[in-house]
Design a protein around this motif. Sequence first.
Motif, PDB file in Angstrom:
ATOM      1  N   UNK A  11      20.808  10.117 -25.693  1.00  0.00           N
ATOM      2  CA  UNK A  11      20.156  11.268 -26.049  1.00  0.00           C
ATOM      3  C   UNK A  11      18.539  11.197 -26.151  1.00  0.00           C
ATOM      4  N   UNK A  12      18.133  10.110 -26.822  1.00  0.00           N
ATOM      5  CA  UNK A  12      16.782  10.095 -27.100  1.00  0.00           C
ATOM      6  C   UNK A  12      16.052   8.974 -26.473  1.00  0.00           C
ATOM      7  N   UNK A  13      16.597   8.224 -25.404  1.00  0.00           N
ATOM      8  CA  UNK A  13      16.045   7.138 -24.532  1.00  0.00           C
ATOM      9  C   UNK A  13      16.334   7.668 -23.291  1.00  0.00           C
ATOM     10  N   UNK A  14      15.330   6.551 -22.486  1.00  0.00           N
ATOM     11  CA  UNK A  14      15.522   6.653 -21.003  1.00  0.00           C
ATOM     12  C   UNK A  14      16.239   5.263 -20.474  1.00  0.00           C
ATOM     13  N   UNK A  15      16.716   4.746 -21.528  1.00  0.00           N
ATOM     14  CA  UNK A  15      17.477   3.286 -20.979  1.00  0.00           C
ATOM     15  C   UNK A  15      18.701   3.772 -19.999  1.00  0.00           C
TER      16      UNK A  15
ATOM     17  N   UNK B 178      19.219  18.271 -23.367  1.00  0.00           N
ATOM     18  CA  UNK B 178      17.904  19.148 -23.034  1.00  0.00           C
ATOM     19  C   UNK B 178      16.840  18.162 -22.750  1.00  0.00           C
ATOM     20  N   UNK B 179      16.307  18.260 -21.833  1.00  0.00           N
ATOM     21  CA  UNK B 179      15.003  17.340 -21.608  1.00  0.00           C
ATOM     22  C   UNK B 179      14.902  15.906 -20.994  1.00  0.00           C
ATOM     23  N   UNK B 180      16.474  15.559 -20.861  1.00  0.00           N
ATOM     24  CA  UNK B 180      16.863  14.170 -20.113  1.00  0.00           C
ATOM     25  C   UNK B 180      17.480  14.387 -18.788  1.00  0.00           C
ATOM     26  N   UNK B 181      17.458  13.652 -18.081  1.00  0.00           N
ATOM     27  CA  UNK B 181      18.254  13.501 -16.834  1.00  0.00           C
ATOM     28  C   UNK B 181      18.656  12.277 -16.827  1.00  0.00           C
ATOM     29  N   UNK B 182      20.015  12.200 -16.042  1.00  0.00           N
ATOM     30  CA  UNK B 182      20.829  11.011 -15.912  1.00  0.00           C
ATOM     31  C   UNK B 182      19.943   9.693 -15.182  1.00  0.00           C
ATOM     32  N   UNK B 183      19.940   8.505 -15.660  1.00  0.00           N
ATOM     33  CA  UNK B 183      19.250   7.360 -15.165  1.00  0.00           C
ATOM     34  C   UNK B 183      20.099   6.424 -14.545  1.00  0.00           C
TER      35      UNK B 183
ATOM     36  N   UNK C  92      23.530  14.004 -19.000  1.00  0.00           N
ATOM     37  CA  UNK C  92      22.898  15.278 -18.498  1.00  0.00           C
ATOM     38  C   UNK C  92      23.001  16.598 -19.273  1.00  0.00           C
ATOM     39  N   UNK C  93      24.028  16.432 -20.150  1.00  0.00           N
ATOM     40  CA  UNK C  93      24.182  17.819 -20.965  1.00  0.00           C
ATOM     41  C   UNK C  93      22.692  17.928 -21.951  1.00  0.00           C
TER      42      UNK C  93
ATOM     43  N   UNK D 196      34.234   7.330 -22.791  1.00  0.00           N
ATOM     44  CA  UNK D 196      35.062   8.695 -22.142  1.00  0.00           C
ATOM     45  C   UNK D 196      36.197   8.756 -23.294  1.00  0.00           C
ATOM     46  N   UNK D 197      36.841   7.812 -23.778  1.00  0.00           N
ATOM     47  CA  UNK D 197      37.957   8.026 -24.667  1.00  0.00           C
ATOM     48  C   UNK D 197      37.383   8.597 -26.202  1.00  0.00           C
ATOM     49  N   UNK D 198      36.282   8.136 -26.443  1.00  0.00           N
ATOM     50  CA  UNK D 198      35.574   8.486 -27.883  1.00  0.00           C
ATOM     51  C   UNK D 198      35.025   9.908 -27.465  1.00  0.00           C
ATOM     52  N   UNK D 199      34.279  10.260 -26.468  1.00  0.00           N
ATOM     53  CA  UNK D 199      33.345  11.547 -26.546  1.00  0.00           C
ATOM     54  C   UNK D 199      33.927  12.434 -25.491  1.00  0.00           C
ATOM     55  N   UNK D 200      34.772  12.362 -24.796  1.00  0.00           N
ATOM     56  CA  UNK D 200      35.544  13.132 -23.624  1.00  0.00           C
ATOM     57  C   UNK D 200      34.800  13.378 -22.327  1.00  0.00           C
ATOM     58  N   UNK D 201      33.744  12.786 -22.377  1.00  0.00           N
ATOM     59  CA  UNK D 201      32.913  12.653 -21.100  1.00  0.00           C
ATOM     60  C   UNK D 201      32.302  11.576 -20.740  1.00  0.00           C
ATOM     61  N   UNK D 202      31.772  11.235 -19.493  1.00  0.00           N
ATOM     62  CA  UNK D 202      31.266  10.240 -19.176  1.00  0.00           C
ATOM     63  C   UNK D 202      29.921   9.962 -19.907  1.00  0.00           C
TER      64      UNK D 202
END
Length: 270
Positions: free
Chosen positions: A224-228, A265-270, A262-263, A250-256
């Motif tokens: 959420x909060x870093x660009x790592x 706000x203000x961050x994009x996949x790296x 990507x979901x 994925x098992x824990x959160x239901x998404x990759x």
Amino acid sequence: MGQTLLRKNRIARTSGEHRHDFPQLLLGCRGVTECEFDSNGQGVGPDKMVLVPGDASHGYEGKGEDSELLVIDIQFDDPAVQLFESTADRALNDHLFNSPRFLDMSPSIRSLVAHAAWQLGHPTTTGDSGQVLAQQWALMLIAQIYQTLEQSPEHASRRQLLSPALLNRLIDQRIAEPLDNRQLAHLLNMSVSRLHRLFVMEFEATPQQYIMSRRMEWARHWLKLSQKPVGVIALDLGFADTASFSRAFQRCCGVSPSRFRQQQPGLSAV
């Protein structure tokens, strides 16, 4: 659908061994009854009670003609028991019946047991009214014993020992090389078996499930909060590679991890 009732069981000098798929409370009433499990046994008199888990094989032997117990068979499909559990902090099975236990009765419980035994033995206690009374006494005693154990020093020390703040600090210190059960037990000065038992009782999770949950908290935080990069987060959390981290996330959160990022706000996949 069963009913959870209090009943008198005159043991006298009989003996035997049995097991059943429901837990029991055995409350010393008169005389002494020897109760024995695989691991230990004790005499149960008017100052003792026994918590018997479901499927726990146990033997009994009356030591005199006056040997008598009050018995509560816990029926979990009983609506009255379900109503009690809905207001309790933890399920009865987790709190009372995680293992066979011999316990001293508190003065208040001894007083209730004595009064219940007198009422159940009164000639006027018969038929439908007797059954209602037997259920009321069963639930009253269950509630009193539950509350007594909840306030016991053992329970208080367990909550202090398994403080989430302490556990999270220990886990965070080794977040890149996650603790195994032996290492965590050593840090908490207890055996591995006790560690596992207390985690299940307190958190309804194994130690490794709890540790994984904490690692996933950090994963969500960094996503959420870093660009790592995801691969760096995987290594920082002690995963061997990005693929194993992605499967766990994925098992824990239901998404990759990438989709989760990507979901935000203000961050994009790296």
